[in-house]
Each structure stands twice: as C-alpha cells, then as structure tokens.
Scaffold this active site. Structure first.
Site, short mmCIF file in Angstrom:
data_model
loop_
_atom_site.label_atom_id
_atom_site.label_comp_id
_atom_site.label_asym_id
_atom_site.label_seq_id
_atom_site.Cartn_x
_atom_site.Cartn_y
_atom_site.Cartn_z
N SER A 156 0.72 -1.29 0.11
CA SER A 156 0.15 -0.06 -0.01
C SER A 156 0.84 1.29 -0.11
O SER A 156 0.54 2.16 -0.77
CB SER A 156 -1.05 -0.07 1.30
N GLU A 186 2.44 6.81 3.90
CA GLU A 186 0.90 5.90 3.89
C GLU A 186 0.01 6.43 3.19
O GLU A 186 -0.06 7.72 2.98
CB GLU A 186 0.65 5.78 5.76
N HIS A 187 -0.61 5.40 2.39
CA HIS A 187 -1.58 6.08 1.29
C HIS A 187 -2.89 6.81 1.77
O HIS A 187 -3.69 7.35 0.79
CB HIS A 187 -1.82 4.95 0.37
N SER A 188 -3.69 6.24 2.91
CA SER A 188 -4.84 6.19 3.10
C SER A 188 -5.46 7.71 3.40
O SER A 188 -6.36 8.20 2.85
CB SER A 188 -5.74 5.52 4.15
N CYS A 245 -4.34 10.44 2.19
CA CYS A 245 -4.10 11.47 0.92
C CYS A 245 -3.44 10.69 -0.09
O CYS A 245 -2.76 9.83 -0.01
CB CYS A 245 -3.47 12.74 1.13
#
Length: 620
Positions: free
Chosen positions: A95, A330-332, A334
């Site tokens: 991720s 970490e992608h969540s 933005c």
C-alpha cells in the site's frame, strides 16, 4: 487567496445515472469477455435496469446517502475504510508509496563520518536537517493558508487533502484501521527522528516559539546520534508497523496494556508532524542506472528489512549514509500526488554546508522508550519474518527511457503524454503476456469537495485493437497510427468522464454497498465482473518529476504490475513492481517490452511523416 477559501464553492461528487454507468461498464468488459459472456451480461444489465427492479432500489438508497453527506457521498461514508483501512495486508510493499529524490546540487563525492558515530555521515545529517527545515517552511505556509489554490481549466481543485498529511498517523485496529484525529492546523511543534531503530522526539521550535535554523536542526540530529551510546536501546517497535494489520493491532494492544509508558511513546509518534530517518546501513544502497536503480527502488519500497521507518506515518523522510533521500508514505489520508508536489518544492533549494545556528538554548531530543516482554519479542520476530517474505517476493525497479519524452509526444505524436504512455503500457503488457489485462489508472476527482479518485479503465476495445495491430507485421503504419489515435481518444473520453465523477467503478461500489442482507444480483456475480475489476495493471501518472529519480508502489495482485510514471520532457521514468513468485511477470522483462513498445510507437508515427520532417524531429 487563502488555501481553503474556495472549499465551500466546490460541488459535491455526483451520483451518475444507472443507465450511463451500466453502459460504460458493458463497454469496458468487451475486450475481456467472450461473445457469449457479453450477451449474458447485457441481459443481466437489462434486468438490473428494469423499472422497479433492484437497480432502481439501490440507486434510490445511494441518493439518500448522497443527501445525508456533508461533503462527498463516497469519502464521507465509505472510501477510506473500503479502499484502505479494511484491507489487512501489510502496508509495506502493498500500500505505501515511495519517491526517490535526485541528489542535492551540493552532494559531495566523499562522505565523512560524524564525530558522534561513524555509522552516520556529516552530509547525511546536513541534508536531513535542511530538507526537514524546508518542509517545515512549507508547513508554516500551509498552516497559515498561504499555499496557492490549485486550478485547472474547469476551475479550482479541492485542497482538503493537504490538511490530511502532517501530524497524521494510521492506527491499527481489529478488522478496520483508523486515522488518529488531528485538527488543522496541527498543534504539534516537533518531529520524530529514527536512528538505529530508536525513536526520538525532536522539538523544532525554541522555548519562545521561534523556528530552528538548519544548523540548530543539525545539532539536534547529532545530539540524538550521540545519545545512542548513552541510552538503553528499546526493541525495534517500528518493525511491527510493517506487519499484517491484524497482527500489528494485537501487538499494539499488548504494548499499551503492558505499560502506560508505551502509550505515551506511541502518542508522541502519532502526533508528530512527520518522521525523519537517518539510515546506518554499512554499505550505501546502489543507485545504479545500469540496473534501472533496482537496489535503490527496493530500498524505497521496503528498506533494509523494514528497519528505521514507521509505516503508519503519512510522511517519512529517509536519508542514507551517502546523502541519498527517499520519501516514503502511507496512502490512506491522501493520494500520493499531494506529497509528490510538496517534495518537488522541498528539494529545489540546495543544502547549505555551513548552515547558521540561532545559538538558542535547545531542549535535547527525547528518547522514546518502550517497555517490552517476551510476548512483544515474539510479535517482533513474526513481523521480521513477514517483512523478509514481502521483501524477497517484491521485484521492483525504475525504468528510465531517454530516447524521447513528453516534448516529442506533444510536438510530433500530437498526443496527450498521459494517454500515449497508457497505450505504451497496454502494448508492453500485450507483448509480454499475449493478452489484455484489466487496467486501472488513477483519475482525480478533486474538482469536487473532498474528491479523491475514480478509476480510469484504460483497457478498451480500441486499445486492444491497437495492440493487435502493432504486433501484426502485415498492418501498415497508417493503420497502426489511426488505431493509436482512436485508442487515445477513447481513453481521454473515459478519463474526462472519470474526472467528472462519471466513471463506473465508484458508482458500482456504492450500489453494492447499499445491498441489504439477502439481496444480490447476477450482474455482480458474473466472473467477468470480478475479472474486469481485478486490475492486473495498476497505473498512475504524476508529472514531469525532474527532481525525482523515480517513484513507485506495489502491484494490486500477485500476477500483476504496479506502475507509477513520470513524463519528463526528455526522459520517461516508470517505477514498476511485481512479484517474484509469479512465473509470467518480471520487472526487468517488462521494462524491456515497455522500451520496445515506445520504440515501435515512434517508428509507426515517423513512417507516415514526410522525410524532411523525420530529419527535423531526430533532434528532439
């Protein structure tokens, strides 16, 4: 104009009509479905759309969700949980994204070890301090809403994602993670420094609320390095953030129950503006273009066994001994485009090798210790095994192509660079595998309030026809170019629809999430439904990326590819990742097919040009 001043003027994400979504979906499955499958799915679609049928019922439920949403029916209700937080696989490789930054213009050729510890170098510390300071400059501008509002031809874009990056951390929870709540602007006045798996709280303001200078930050980092010899080292807790999410949730819960000090340390990390890592690997990671930066890409993807990073943190700035800089995030909260734009700004100013200090009294970095027991050691050992397996299975690299770039594509091919590169990726995959793949390209919906992404389905009947023609020596160049332009036009139309909130994937997701217990429909149960959304080719383009060596993220499926690309004027860069366990994929092989696809496309385009134009464009 204040950064968030136009947020209230942005429209809400629309709910498309059932008819347009189903028609778009049926067109998208044509290149993957047999004639029998296509006819069966058309019949199921007709039943789904019939008056008073399940489709209309689900649509009305979704419209009620939209009515109840303050900003965005998808983002307010489902997006982060369904797209990210319910996915339980490790963030590492699967991720999180990475960006390999270009060398500093002040980059030396020889690196002197610090007096405090020879495992670290003076330039490494200087560059880390400088970049951290540049980022803090940007944060101050953002928090005072001085960052200009991004605009397109259609109007302003949503700036909400910029509020979700600093001080933001993902917290593992059983079944579904959460983001720790952080107000905007974040009240944090510190960052976290990671060295030798030890974490330090580093204040970035003096006691009278004045920002450090670069030299002050250097002093802080050197102070922490010196402390390594004096402190009692804690267990490498950061490794746990790389583990399976449920495993990390169990391990974190055990830590906070074990001793109150552990929660205190975790909260300091979670509230920090961002993390900085000084990596002390004995040998610097090779950043060698001859092997497509394979080793450096692997370092960006998973590091030296997952050490010295906090995967839950939205932003990690990682510096190797030779001063090379990798951004990992970490992608969540933005999409990766936002930190990429910020990093592009941050690295433009070179490091001052004689940086000034304020000479103010500065509180020393505070070591964040953890109380652990045998159970925690078991969790860390298990996490290490997970990381080892992930790392060994990840085949990644950066494909640099400098035979032509976006300048050529725009001036000679007369095409959109993004759409052209999407066709190149289609052709490369077809060359390697011999068949088409469902393809995801990130489509931004930031023209809507709190907009994130919609899927642009690149694979179409037109793109497949183009690939087949390119691989058929009997097809003339004129026909190949004609089919290329037709495929590009189809892609651009889908991309435009996606940007307008009228792709099919998000709407179909919303409809399915409105199903109640016991309800289903044959359309959703058809094998082609799953196949068409199993994106074996997961792609995303950023911008020219002249300040980046490459970027990347992991493949969505074990037999697929993840590909992030940068369309520079003279150079095209593709960050590619796949799995070693899959016998049919391979990053080096795919890179070769991709280069050949780009050459073949150029050859076809130039074959239909007059000779004098061919000679002129040879200089581009």
């Amino acid at each position: 104009m204040a950064t968030l001043s136009l947020q209230h003027t942005l429209p809400k994400l629309p709910v498309p009509t059932l008819q347009e979504t189903i028609q778009k979906y049926l067109r998208s499955i044509e290149p993957l479905a047999s004639s029998q499958e296509l006819e069966r799915n058309k019949a199921l679609a007709k039943d789904f759309l019939k008056p008073g049928g399940l489709g209309e019922t689900l649509q009305q439920r979704l419209l009620d969700v939209e009515r109840a949403s303050a900003d965005n029916w998808l983002d307010d209700t489902w997006w982060i949980s369904k797209a990210y937080h319910e996915w339980r696989e490790p963030l590492l490789v699967n991720s999180n994204w990475y960006i390999l930054m270009r060398n500093d213009s002040s980059h030396p050729t020889e690196f002197q070890p610090t007096a405090e510890n020879p495992a670290y170098t003076t330039f490494q510390v200087k560059r880390a301090a400088h970049v951290a300071q540049q980022l803090l400059d940007y944060i101050e501008r953002l928090f005072s809403q001085q960052i200009p509002i991004e605009q397109t031809k259609t109007g302003p874009l949503c700036m909400h994602q910029y509020t979700q990056l600093f001080g933001v951390t993902r917290i593992p929870q059983h079944g579904c993670d959460r983001l720790a709540y952080v107000p905007f602007p974040s009240p944090s006045k510190y960052i976290v420094l990671i060295i030798d798996d030890q974490l330090f709280k580093v204040n970035v303001y003096t006691s009278d609320n004045k920002r450090f200078l670069d030299g002050d930050m250097e002093r802080q980092f050197l102070n922490a390095i010196k402390q390594l010899k004096e402190i009692k080292a804690s267990a490498p807790i950061g490794l746990l953030t790389c583990d399976h999410r449920d495993a990390w949730a169990v391990a974190r819960e055990h830590l906070v129950v074990l001793d109150p000090k552990n929660r205190e340390s975790l909260q300091v990390i979670e509230d920090a503006l961002f993390c900085v890592t000084l990596d002390s690997a004995a040998e610097a990671t090779k950043a060698d273009r001859k092997n497509d930066f394979e080793e450096w890409a692997k370092f960006g993807m998973h590091g030296h066994g997952g050490h010295n990073r906090w995967c839950d943190k939205s932003l990690n700035l990682i510096f190797e001994r030779d001063g090379k800089f990798v951004c990992h995030g970490e992608h969540s909260p933005c999409d990766a485009l936002i930190p990429a734009l910020i990093m592009d700004y941050v690295v433009r100013k070179p490091t001052d090798l004689n940086a000034p200090c304020t000479n103010a009294t500065i509180e020393s970095p505070h070591h964040l210790s953890f109380v652990t027991d045998a159970k925690t050691q078991e969790h860390i050992k298990a996490a290490s095994l997970t990381i080892e397996k992930l790392s060994k299975n990840s085949d990644c690299g950066i494909v640099h192509f400098d035979e032509y770039g976006s300048d050529y594509i725009k001036k000679v091919a007369k095409a959109s660079p993004d759409a052209y590169l999407q066709m190149a990726l289609q052709l490369a995959y077809y060359k390697q595998i011999g068949e088409p793949a469902a393809t995801y390209e990130t489509g931004s919906t930031r023209q809507f309030r709190h907009g994130r992404t919609e899927t642009t389905r690149t694979l179409s009947s037109d793109s497949l026809a183009f690939c087949k023609a390119m691989e058929d020596s009997s097809v003339k160049a004129e026909e190949k170019v004609k089919l290329l332009r037709k495929a590009i036009a189809a892609h651009q139309q889908y991309q435009k629809d996606a940007a307008n909130g009228k792709g099919c994937d998000r709407h179909l997701l919303g409809l399915r999430l409105c199903l109640q217990a016991g309800e289903t429909h044959g359309l959703f149960q058809e094998p082609i439904f799953a196949k068409s959304s199993s994106f074996l080719l997961s792609t995303s383009g950023l911008f020219a990326g002249d300040n980046f060596v490459g970027t990347g993220f992991g493949a969505m499926y074990p037999n697929g590819y993840g590909c992030n690309y940068l369309a520079g004027g003279k150079t095209l860069k593709f960050g590619v990742e796949c799995k070693n366990e899959c016998p049919t994929t391979g990053t080096r092989a795919f890179g070769g097919f991709l280069r050949q696809a780009l050459r073949d496309m150029r050859t076809a385009i130039e074959q239909i040009l007059p000779e004098d134009q061919r000679k002129a464009i040879a200089k581009l």
